[in-house]
Design an enzyme around this catalytic site. Structure first.
Site, PDB file in Angstrom:
ATOM      1  N   MET A  62      -2.420  -6.023   3.243  1.00 24.81           N
ATOM      2  CA  MET A  62      -2.804  -4.686   2.788  1.00 24.81           C
ATOM      3  C   MET A  62      -3.936  -4.824   1.788  1.00 24.81           C
ATOM      4  SD  MET A  62      -1.400  -2.165   4.177  1.00 24.81           S
ATOM      5  CE  MET A  62       0.281  -2.563   4.566  1.00 24.81           C
ATOM      6  N   CYS A  63      -4.863  -3.919   1.847  1.00 26.28           N
ATOM      7  CA  CYS A  63      -6.097  -4.110   1.097  1.00 26.28           C
ATOM      8  C   CYS A  63      -6.677  -2.770   0.668  1.00 26.28           C
ATOM      9  CB  CYS A  63      -7.118  -4.862   1.951  1.00 26.28           C
ATOM     10  SG  CYS A  63      -6.456  -6.383   2.695  1.00 26.28           S
TER      11      CYS A  63
END
Length: 702
Positions: free
Chosen positions: A1-2
């Protein structure tokens, strides 16, 4: 996740405008040498934008800027899969013509890699799940989106055709916002990322009045929109921008008999849920589970334990193969909202490691402002602060990834507001339904009366449950009325210049014409109710303030098995009467009946038989306590008048009514106004003003 932040200059314009007096003194005109300066300025602005959302990706940071300085893609990384530099973003193809940044998790990527290897000579460089985006695009074009399974938001630029695309997953689990600013298209995971790029926030008063921020693509901020769930936005080299759909929720024709047996349906749900969980256990870091006292998270914990103990699955890269790690939150026992004792018993039954954090009023008050900053919109209670605190727990013991139960109520019919709409029509698709026609009509009348009395008792608008145009547009379902029951009455008189504002009309208008026709002619009213709820509250509240935003505030990736689209497409195709089941002996309804049956082997008898109790934080608090003091300091005349769209005379005394007189509706209003104040101050939102030409008592003048 970013986290992602992207800039696209429209109609050939550079992504970063030079200042009026640049280093060469050319009054902003680009000459030899200025391109490098422009590039360095663009890189700095992009880095500043990524810095403000670095909580989404504290492990590394990268960007790509096109040679003509027209396109800039930025990325902050939370390393989950392929922890090597090969997993760093942006990604680029071999010819250095296609570039992408991706936020989220893409499942089955190993199978996709194997399939692509038989169709194309393109070689992927690393083991990251997100790298498949470029390979799929090169082979399938825009059709690549239908090949993706998971929670994601992405931006891709094809320099050969000067074509930009930004897309969001099917249910909107991952956020993606866009706006126009000084001849540029800005796209980012959070609106706050626009602040270093020249964005000056303004309130979208119309969106506040008609709840557009909650039910369509608008936000609280003027000119800032969401990319809708299951949609993609494209921008051509000419600067033309449009948004299109690649997937939508669908349901069967209510008039067609379902030939399957109950056992077939139960087994189909069980197999798909186990598979949705199995693929979400794969990571190069340890994976845990959020565990509350409800059936949803307990079902996940139980199935995870089964997969680990009985089938040898790993929780990510965790070497622990016998015990699963679960995380929970506890409120004060006398609050009436604490479910930790049930979670304790579930943890003991499953034999899992169990980490729990206690939350009292002081802890909620301490986190209120930061949680609001991360959510970027208001909430009528403190559930979001509880989830914000819960997301601290796995991080404190070294976890980056958790499985969570969001989406089960939407798919399986778990909310009480659905019951009147389930009863609104017979269910001919399921002739063995134990609910007789006589009993259906009797229960429909009783539930309608009970719902009206409930909303009246808490000070909400019960009159909106009557016949109306929005309800006629949606086959008379009352779920739309429940979604709009709590209407704020604190707005300044000048806001009447925006005309009549009805949240129910916003909800009805948000569904496109094709779906409204299906709602009127083919879908059962329960399915219509599930559809509008999922497009509104699920996407714009529950998956934000109870999902991504409060989790990523602490760099936690949450995975949502109940929103795995192979599972939801199976569940959506089931008859309404296996989702909500009438118990003739007990004379009551069992919500999420088929989910209970599917997960029965993996949960306790207590949970199997327990009625739904929604996750919630306490709603009443003592006078003089931490929350009373916090809200008293936020809801002052100066702060409220600085909002511009709120009438102080309607807010004065609100905190006293909430804390001294214990009015539940006043507490909701007070929480909301206080969050507006926090957003105003943290974002530097300009005070809302009446439109030019408005005159009190007259409206807009010609």
């Amino acid at each position: 996740m970013c986290g992602i932040s992207c800039i696209l200059g429209l109609e050939g314009q550079a992504a970063q405008s030079l200042p009026r007096e640049n280093v060469n003194g050319t009054n902003g005109h680009t000459v030899n040498g200025d391109t490098d300066y422009e590039r360095s300025q663009l890189a700095k602005k992009l880095d500043d934008s990524l810095e403000i959302i670095k909580h989404r990706g504290p492990d590394s940071r990268g960007h790509w800027i096109s040679p003509d300085n027209r396109v800039a893609l930025g990325h902050v990384r939370l390393a989950i899969n392929d922890l090597t530099p090969d997993g760093a973003q942006p990604f680029h193809d071999d010819e250095d013509t296609i570039h992408a940044v991706v936020n989220g998790e893409l499942y089955d990527h190993e199978a996709i890699r194997a399939d692509l290897a038989t169709k194309t000579s393109y070689k992927l460089k690393g083991r990251s799940d997100c790298e498949i985006v470029i390979a799929l695009y090169k082979y399938y074009g825009l059709s690549f989106l239908s090949k993706l399974r998971g929670e994601f938001a992405l931006c891709l630029y094809d320099s050969r055709t000067q074509f930009f695309v930004a897309a969001r997953d099917r249910y909107g689990i991952k956020p993606l916002f866009w706006t126009r600013q000084e001849g540029r298209l800005l796209v980012a995971a959070e609106a706050k990322a626009f602040l270093p790029l020249g964005w000056e926030p303004e309130w979208d008063v119309k969106s506040l009045l008609d709840a557009g921020w909650n039910h369509d693509e608008r936000t609280l901020f003027k000119g800032v929109a969401k990319i809708r769930p299951g949609h993609y936005l494209t921008c051509q080299s000419s600067g033309h921008i449009e948004q299109r759909q690649y997937w939508d929720i669908d349901y069967p024709d209510k008039r067609i008999l379902d030939p399957r047996s109950e056992d077939e349906m139960i087994e189909g749900v069980r197999e798909r849920l186990l598979d949705a969980i199995r693929v979400r256990l794969r990571a190069d870091v340890p994976v845990g589970v959020y565990l509350s006292g409800g059936i949803d998270s307990s079902a996940i914990a139980g199935m995870v334990t089964h997969l680990v103990k009985e089938q040898g699955e790993k929780m990510g890269n965790d070497k622990e193969t016998e015990r699963v790690s679960c995380f929970s939150i506890a409120f004060d026992e006398d609050s009436g909202f604490d479910e930790s004792s049930i979670a304790n018993r579930t943890a003991d039954f499953l034999g899992v490691k169990y980490y729990k954090k206690h939350m009292n009023e002081a802890a909620l008050a301490e986190r209120f402002e930061d949680a609001t900053w991360h959510c970027e919109h208001h909430n009528p209670d403190l559930n979001f602060v509880g989830k914000y605190a819960l997301s601290e727990v796995p991080r404190e013991v070294g976890f980056k990834v958790v499985l969570t139960g969001e989406g089960a109520d939407e798919s399986f019919g778990g909310y009480p507001v659905y019951l009147p709409d389930y009863l609104r029509e017979p269910d001919p698709s399921f002739p063995s339904n134990p609910l007789s026609e006589e009993e259906r009509l009797k229960q429909l009348e009783a539930t309608e009366i009970a719902a009206t009395e409930y909303y009246r008792s808490v000070g909400a608008d019960a009159s909106n449950r009557g016949p109306s145009l929005p309800r006629r547009m949606l086959n008379n379902i009352t779920t739309v009325s429940s979604m709009a029951a709590f209407s704020l009455t604190v707005y300044a008189p000048w806001t009447a210049c925006y005309g009549a504002c009805d949240a129910q009309q916003t909800i009805a208008n948000s569904a496109d014409g094709v779906k409204r026709e299906l709602i009127l002619t083919k879908w059962h009213p329960l399915h219509a109710a599930q559809y509008v709820w999922s497009k509104g509250h699920l996407a714009n509240i529950f998956l934000t303030c109870l999902g991504d935003r409060t989790e990523m505030a602490h760099s936690i990736e949450a995975r949502t098995p109940f929103l795995d689209h192979p599972l939801t497409e199976c569940v959506n195709g089931l008859p309404p009467s296996v989702k909500i089941r009438w118990d003739g002996k007990g004379k009551r309804f069992t919500e999420k009946w088929i989910l209970r049956e599917a997960c029965k082997p993996f949960i306790t008898k207590e949970l199997y038989e327990r009625k739904k109790h929604p996750y919630s934080a306490p709603t009443t608090y003592p006078t003089g306590g931490p929350l009373h003091k916090l809200l008293s300091g936020l809801i002052t005349r100066e702060n409220v008048e600085n909002l511009g769209f709120v009438d102080w005379s309607k807010v004065e005394g609100l905190v006293e009514r909430a804390f001294v007189q214990n009015e539940p509706l006043a507490m909701r209003f007070a929480f909301t106004v206080a969050q507006w104040v926090v957003i105003s101050q943290r974002f530097g939102v300009r005070k809302a003003e009446p439109p030019e030409g408005w005159k009190e008592g007259v409206g807009l003048m010609n």
